[in-house]
Scaffold this motif. Sequence first.
Motif, PDB file in Angstrom:
ATOM      1  N   ILE A 101       0.857  -1.182   0.000  1.00 44.69           N
ATOM      2  CA  ILE A 101       0.000   0.000   0.000  1.00 44.69           C
ATOM      3  C   ILE A 101       0.898   1.237   0.000  1.00 44.69           C
ATOM      4  CG2 ILE A 101      -1.657   1.274   1.418  1.00 44.69           C
ATOM      5  CD1 ILE A 101      -2.771  -1.433   2.295  1.00 44.69           C
ATOM      6  N   PRO A 102       0.521   2.302  -0.717  1.00 47.17           N
ATOM      7  CA  PRO A 102       1.422   3.435  -0.946  1.00 47.17           C
ATOM      8  C   PRO A 102       2.106   4.038   0.277  1.00 47.17           C
ATOM      9  CG  PRO A 102      -0.456   3.610  -2.392  1.00 47.17           C
ATOM     10  CD  PRO A 102      -0.728   2.440  -1.495  1.00 47.17           C
ATOM     11  N   LEU A 103       1.359   4.459   1.301  1.00 45.81           N
ATOM     12  CA  LEU A 103       1.999   5.161   2.408  1.00 45.81           C
ATOM     13  C   LEU A 103       2.920   4.244   3.203  1.00 45.81           C
ATOM     14  CD1 LEU A 103       2.456   7.691   4.051  1.00 45.81           C
ATOM     15  CD2 LEU A 103       0.404   7.142   5.382  1.00 45.81           C
ATOM     16  N   GLY A 104       2.486   3.020   3.466  1.00 50.15           N
ATOM     17  CA  GLY A 104       3.326   2.100   4.227  1.00 50.15           C
ATOM     18  C   GLY A 104       4.651   1.821   3.535  1.00 50.15           C
ATOM     19  N   TRP A 105       4.612   1.594   2.209  1.00 47.94           N
ATOM     20  CA  TRP A 105       5.855   1.345   1.486  1.00 47.94           C
ATOM     21  C   TRP A 105       6.703   2.612   1.401  1.00 47.94           C
ATOM     22  CZ3 TRP A 105       9.798  -1.247   0.524  1.00 47.94           C
ATOM     23  CH2 TRP A 105      10.624  -1.018  -0.569  1.00 47.94           C
ATOM     24  N   ALA A 106       6.071   3.776   1.291  1.00 50.56           N
ATOM     25  CA  ALA A 106       6.833   5.028   1.292  1.00 50.56           C
ATOM     26  C   ALA A 106       7.595   5.184   2.610  1.00 50.56           C
ATOM     27  CB  ALA A 106       5.908   6.218   1.071  1.00 50.56           C
ATOM     28  N   GLN A 107       6.928   4.925   3.727  1.00 58.25           N
ATOM     29  CA  GLN A 107       7.590   5.021   5.030  1.00 58.25           C
ATOM     30  C   GLN A 107       8.708   3.980   5.152  1.00 58.25           C
ATOM     31  OE1 GLN A 107       7.105   7.504   6.947  1.00 58.25           O
ATOM     32  NE2 GLN A 107       4.999   7.765   7.678  1.00 58.25           N
ATOM     33  N   MET A 108       8.410   2.766   4.733  1.00 57.14           N
ATOM     34  CA  MET A 108       9.400   1.693   4.803  1.00 57.14           C
ATOM     35  C   MET A 108      10.623   2.026   3.943  1.00 57.14           C
ATOM     36  SD  MET A 108      10.185  -1.440   5.853  1.00 57.14           S
ATOM     37  CE  MET A 108      10.909  -3.010   5.315  1.00 57.14           C
ATOM     38  N   SER A 109      10.395   2.528   2.737  1.00 58.79           N
ATOM     39  CA  SER A 109      11.518   2.826   1.843  1.00 58.79           C
ATOM     40  C   SER A 109      12.370   3.974   2.374  1.00 58.79           C
ATOM     41  CB  SER A 109      11.014   3.135   0.430  1.00 58.79           C
ATOM     42  OG  SER A 109      10.217   4.300   0.402  1.00 58.79           O
ATOM     43  N   ARG A 110      11.745   4.952   3.002  1.00 59.25           N
ATOM     44  CA  ARG A 110      12.517   6.045   3.596  1.00 59.25           C
ATOM     45  C   ARG A 110      13.388   5.538   4.749  1.00 59.25           C
ATOM     46  NH1 ARG A 110      10.969  11.353   2.460  1.00 59.25           N
ATOM     47  NH2 ARG A 110      11.456  12.027   4.580  1.00 59.25           N
ATOM     48  N   ARG A 111      12.840   4.632   5.548  1.00 58.61           N
ATOM     49  CA  ARG A 111      13.637   4.031   6.614  1.00 58.61           C
ATOM     50  C   ARG A 111      14.775   3.201   6.026  1.00 58.61           C
ATOM     51  NH1 ARG A 111      15.469   5.228  11.046  1.00 58.61           N
ATOM     52  NH2 ARG A 111      13.411   5.663  11.954  1.00 58.61           N
ATOM     53  N   LEU A 112      14.502   2.453   4.979  1.00 56.39           N
ATOM     54  CA  LEU A 112      15.539   1.642   4.340  1.00 56.39           C
ATOM     55  C   LEU A 112      16.688   2.505   3.831  1.00 56.39           C
ATOM     56  CD1 LEU A 112      13.232  -0.802   2.352  1.00 56.39           C
ATOM     57  CD2 LEU A 112      14.893  -1.495   4.097  1.00 56.39           C
ATOM     58  N   ARG A 113      16.372   3.609   3.157  1.00 56.22           N
ATOM     59  CA  ARG A 113      17.414   4.478   2.620  1.00 56.22           C
ATOM     60  C   ARG A 113      18.206   5.149   3.737  1.00 56.22           C
ATOM     61  NH1 ARG A 113      17.328   5.797  -2.887  1.00 56.22           N
ATOM     62  NH2 ARG A 113      19.358   6.690  -2.400  1.00 56.22           N
ATOM     63  N   HIS A 114      17.552   5.435   4.837  1.00 53.36           N
ATOM     64  CA  HIS A 114      18.178   6.157   5.951  1.00 53.36           C
ATOM     65  C   HIS A 114      19.063   5.258   6.800  1.00 53.36           C
ATOM     66  CE1 HIS A 114      18.335   8.105   9.954  1.00 53.36           C
ATOM     67  NE2 HIS A 114      18.217   9.247   9.295  1.00 53.36           N
ATOM     68  N   SER A 115      18.647   4.004   7.006  1.00 54.74           N
ATOM     69  CA  SER A 115      19.262   3.181   8.049  1.00 54.74           C
ATOM     70  C   SER A 115      19.885   1.878   7.576  1.00 54.74           C
ATOM     71  CB  SER A 115      18.205   2.853   9.124  1.00 54.74           C
ATOM     72  OG  SER A 115      17.610   4.025   9.628  1.00 54.74           O
ATOM     73  N   THR A 116      19.813   1.558   6.290  1.00 58.09           N
ATOM     74  CA  THR A 116      20.353   0.287   5.799  1.00 58.09           C
ATOM     75  C   THR A 116      21.088   0.500   4.478  1.00 58.09           C
ATOM     76  OG1 THR A 116      18.501  -0.414   4.374  1.00 58.09           O
ATOM     77  CG2 THR A 116      18.272  -0.818   6.751  1.00 58.09           C
ATOM     78  N   GLY A 117      21.624  -0.584   3.944  1.00 56.88           N
ATOM     79  CA  GLY A 117      22.310  -0.536   2.656  1.00 56.88           C
ATOM     80  C   GLY A 117      21.415  -0.898   1.485  1.00 56.88           C
ATOM     81  N   TRP A 118      20.103  -0.833   1.696  1.00 56.65           N
ATOM     82  CA  TRP A 118      19.147  -1.167   0.634  1.00 56.65           C
ATOM     83  C   TRP A 118      19.325  -0.267  -0.582  1.00 56.65           C
ATOM     84  CZ3 TRP A 118      14.910   2.016  -0.965  1.00 56.65           C
ATOM     85  CH2 TRP A 118      14.040   1.401  -1.879  1.00 56.65           C
ATOM     86  N   ARG A 119      19.148  -0.864  -1.776  1.00 58.81           N
ATOM     87  CA  ARG A 119      19.290  -0.113  -3.026  1.00 58.81           C
ATOM     88  C   ARG A 119      18.039  -0.290  -3.885  1.00 58.81           C
ATOM     89  NH1 ARG A 119      24.584  -2.670  -5.301  1.00 58.81           N
ATOM     90  NH2 ARG A 119      23.865  -1.607  -7.191  1.00 58.81           N
ATOM     91  N   PRO A 120      17.354   0.796  -4.232  1.00 55.46           N
ATOM     92  CA  PRO A 120      16.164   0.672  -5.080  1.00 55.46           C
ATOM     93  C   PRO A 120      16.478   0.116  -6.465  1.00 55.46           C
ATOM     94  CG  PRO A 120      16.784   2.979  -4.785  1.00 55.46           C
ATOM     95  CD  PRO A 120      17.604   2.190  -3.819  1.00 55.46           C
ATOM     96  N   THR A 121      17.700   0.285  -6.947  1.00 53.87           N
ATOM     97  CA  THR A 121      18.065  -0.239  -8.264  1.00 53.87           C
ATOM     98  C   THR A 121      18.103  -1.761  -8.292  1.00 53.87           C
ATOM     99  OG1 THR A 121      20.403   0.030  -7.678  1.00 53.87           O
ATOM    100  CG2 THR A 121      19.365   1.804  -8.952  1.00 53.87           C
ATOM    101  N   ARG A 122      18.076  -2.389  -7.138  1.00 52.24           N
ATOM    102  CA  ARG A 122      18.036  -3.852  -7.057  1.00 52.24           C
ATOM    103  C   ARG A 122      16.668  -4.331  -6.574  1.00 52.24           C
ATOM    104  NH1 ARG A 122      22.678  -5.234  -3.132  1.00 52.24           N
ATOM    105  NH2 ARG A 122      21.611  -7.253  -3.168  1.00 52.24           N
ATOM    106  N   THR A 123      15.662  -3.466  -6.695  1.00 53.37           N
ATOM    107  CA  THR A 123      14.329  -3.768  -6.178  1.00 53.37           C
ATOM    108  C   THR A 123      13.311  -3.753  -7.309  1.00 53.37           C
ATOM    109  OG1 THR A 123      14.966  -2.720  -4.093  1.00 53.37           O
ATOM    110  CG2 THR A 123      12.617  -3.105  -4.452  1.00 53.37           C
ATOM    111  N   PHE A 124      12.357  -4.689  -7.243  1.00 55.79           N
ATOM    112  CA  PHE A 124      11.347  -4.849  -8.286  1.00 55.79           C
ATOM    113  C   PHE A 124       9.980  -4.938  -7.617  1.00 55.79           C
ATOM    114  CE2 PHE A 124      15.377  -6.451  -9.609  1.00 55.79           C
ATOM    115  CZ  PHE A 124      15.526  -6.026 -10.923  1.00 55.79           C
ATOM    116  N   GLY A 125       8.990  -4.259  -8.204  1.00 55.65           N
ATOM    117  CA  GLY A 125       7.711  -4.180  -7.523  1.00 55.65           C
ATOM    118  C   GLY A 125       6.514  -4.514  -8.384  1.00 55.65           C
ATOM    119  N   PHE A 126       5.423  -4.828  -7.695  1.00 54.33           N
ATOM    120  CA  PHE A 126       4.124  -4.933  -8.346  1.00 54.33           C
ATOM    121  C   PHE A 126       3.626  -3.522  -8.652  1.00 54.33           C
ATOM    122  CE2 PHE A 126       4.447  -9.118  -6.509  1.00 54.33           C
ATOM    123  CZ  PHE A 126       3.693  -9.938  -7.350  1.00 54.33           C
ATOM    124  N   ALA A 127       2.562  -3.423  -9.441  1.00 51.81           N
ATOM    125  CA  ALA A 127       2.067  -2.124  -9.905  1.00 51.81           C
ATOM    126  C   ALA A 127       1.713  -1.182  -8.760  1.00 51.81           C
ATOM    127  CB  ALA A 127       0.848  -2.333 -10.806  1.00 51.81           C
TER     128      ALA A 127
END
Length: 205
Positions: A101-127
């Motif tokens: 769901i949009p807001l939950g994933w937005a919050q999760m992704s912001r935490r990922l970028r801030h606190s982990t080594g997660w990379r959106p370029t290695r991430t694939f999503g549903f619509a």
Amino acid sequence: MRTTSPLLHGMRATETITPPHTAAELAALLELLRAQRPRIGTVTIGHSRDAVSAAAAAAFADAWEGEILAVVDWPEEAASWLRPARRFTAGHPDAWVVAGIPLGWAQMSRRLRHSTGWRPTRTFGFASVTRSAALAGPGTLRGLRGAAFDGGTWEIGPGLITFFPPRTGRGPSPDDRAVTAYGPYGDRFRGAGATEAWAPGRGRR
């Protein structure tokens, strides 16, 4: 280490229902991952806790032929999202797959970028996750790719999302691309190929 909070404050989830994924969407997502080089062998799957997102994640897990390191879920509202973010990035998978769901994933992704080594370029999503681009903020999801409901694909860029129509025998053409701008001006589609990008029957704008 950054000390300021990455979270979006004063926001509550208002869009809590997403359309179920389609067979064409799942097939396109699988094809997108299989086409990557170097080859993707291990994935971690993440999803919101609603039934539709959980079903999409389960369908991908059933169809994926490689190794699944973990399946991680997250709430739409939380104090920090730090615990699921750490679970999501544990084990260093070749790629991450997301339904949410949009807001939950937005919050999760912001935490990922801030606190982990997660990379959106290695991430694939549903619509469904394209709706998080504006909420997540500039650059947070840049490089994330995925599948549309009609079996096409999309990629999040700087302030825009480019949609590509389903593969045909003649191959893709630059004229087939559709671009939607996100940010303070909302979603604006231009070009061909935007049909069915977000939900069945939505049509072009």
